[in-house]
Write an enzyme that holds these catalytic residues in place. Structure first.
Site, PDB file in Angstrom:
ATOM      1  N   ASP A   1     -27.841  23.248 -30.065  1.00 39.93           N
ATOM      2  CA  ASP A   1     -26.636  23.609 -29.948  1.00 39.93           C
ATOM      3  C   ASP A   1     -26.382  25.352 -30.161  1.00 39.93           C
ATOM      4  O   ASP A   1     -27.285  25.969 -30.525  1.00 39.93           O
ATOM      5  CB  ASP A   1     -25.856  22.915 -31.112  1.00 39.93           C
ATOM      6  CG  ASP A   1     -25.880  21.238 -30.883  1.00 39.93           C
ATOM      7  OD1 ASP A   1     -25.925  21.043 -29.686  1.00 39.93           O
ATOM      8  OD2 ASP A   1     -25.537  20.746 -31.863  1.00 39.93           O
TER       9      ASP A   1
HETATM   10  N1  URA Z   1     -28.985  17.851 -33.252  1.00 33.81           N
HETATM   11  C1  URA Z   1     -27.856  18.203 -33.259  1.00 33.81           C
HETATM   12  O1  URA Z   1     -26.539  17.970 -33.627  1.00 33.81           O
HETATM   13  N2  URA Z   1     -27.787  19.504 -32.380  1.00 33.81           N
HETATM   14  C2  URA Z   1     -28.987  20.259 -31.921  1.00 33.81           C
HETATM   15  O2  URA Z   1     -28.894  21.253 -31.613  1.00 33.81           O
HETATM   16  C3  URA Z   1     -30.252  19.487 -32.188  1.00 33.81           C
HETATM   17  C4  URA Z   1     -30.171  18.159 -32.859  1.00 33.81           C
END
Ligand code: URA
Length: 261
Positions: free
Chosen positions: A120
């Site tokens: 993310d």
């Molecule tokens: N899980 C999430 O919620 N975000 C990420 O970036 C990776 C795994």
């Protein structure tokens, strides 16, 4: 018709032949699924002819493949690097909002390296980038169940009951999502820090799993990916994988380590 001629050539008949969408993935143009979309969209030509049928095979040694008129070549050298992704970067190759991209951090590399999977915008930690389409495909494929470990800061005191639910599996998108391993590193009234290992990579998976047991994620950092550890790599820094790391990674997904290490 070129498509009929090509389609007749099934991969089993000659070891040299390869399906067009696999070739596009191996060349680092796109994932296999995205490659299929490019083919269906009429953007791919083989030897000067547009191919829109899926399942077409080519001889990678001789076929002249273009996407949007640009020639496609297999990478001369396979390369995989580990980046410590800082917060505030997207892992997509193009962002409609014009946000910074992780590939900006690897500018001036001769190879066209693309991220393996996603992290993310606000997440940090271990991100692999590669021009090895087959390695990327397998690492992201659910069949290989590659473990990913996250260090997660959540609001409030993390309790045993929440941990037990995550280990047993919570429902996401109508099917269970399971934490394989869970460790509580700190537990406080304001916030807690846990380490959680999962073997899938669904959208916002860790955040959504924790939300299901009543916790909101304040920070998320990936500290391990398959056999690899982030270690002391500084945020924003990157390095090539060592031969030992490449061997371990290739073996984790059933690939020949010799052409990679
Ligand atoms: N899980 C999430 O919620 N975000 C990420 O970036 C990776 C795994």
């Amino acid at each position: 018709m070129v498509e009929e001629k090509l389609k007749a050539a099934l991969p089993g008949k000659s070891p040299a032949l390869e399906r067009l969408h696999k070739f596009l993935a191996r060349a680092g143009v796109a994932s296999r699924r995205r490659g299929e979309e490019l083919i269906r969209g009429g953007r791919v030509q083989v030897d000067g002819q547009v191919v829109t049928t899926l399942g077409v095979c080519i001889d990678p040694a001789t076929a002249k493949v273009t996407v949007d008129g640009q020639p496609v070549h297999l990478p001369a050298r396979l390369r995989t690097v580990m980046l410590h992704k800082p917060a505030g970067y997207v892992t997509t190759m193009a962002d409609p909002q014009g946000r910074r991209q992780v590939t900006d951090l690897l500018a001036d590399q001769p190879e066209r390296l693309f991220p393996i999977g996603r992290l993310d915008y606000d997440a940090t930690g271990l991100l692999l980038l590669t021009n090895d389409g087959e390695l990327a495909h397998r690492l992201m494929h659910p069949r290989y169940k590659v473990a990913k470990t996250y260090r997660v800061t959540v609001a409030g005191r993390f309790d045993q009951a929440a941990g037990a639910k995550l280990l047993a599996g919570v429902a996401l998108d109508g099917r269970p999502a399971v934490a394989e391993r869970l460790r509580v590193l700190q537990s406080g009234a304001e916030r807690s820090v846990i380490e959680m290992t999962i073997r899938e990579g669904r959208y916002h998976q860790v955040k959504r799993m924790l939300r299901q047991v009543g916790f909101s994620v304040q920070r998320l950092k990936r500290i391990a990916y398959g056999p690899l550890r982030l270690g002391r790599l500084a945020p924003g820094a990157w390095r090539d994988l060592s031969p030992e790391e490449l061997t371990a990674l290739a073996q984790a997904v059933g690939l020949d380590p010799n052409i990679r290490a």
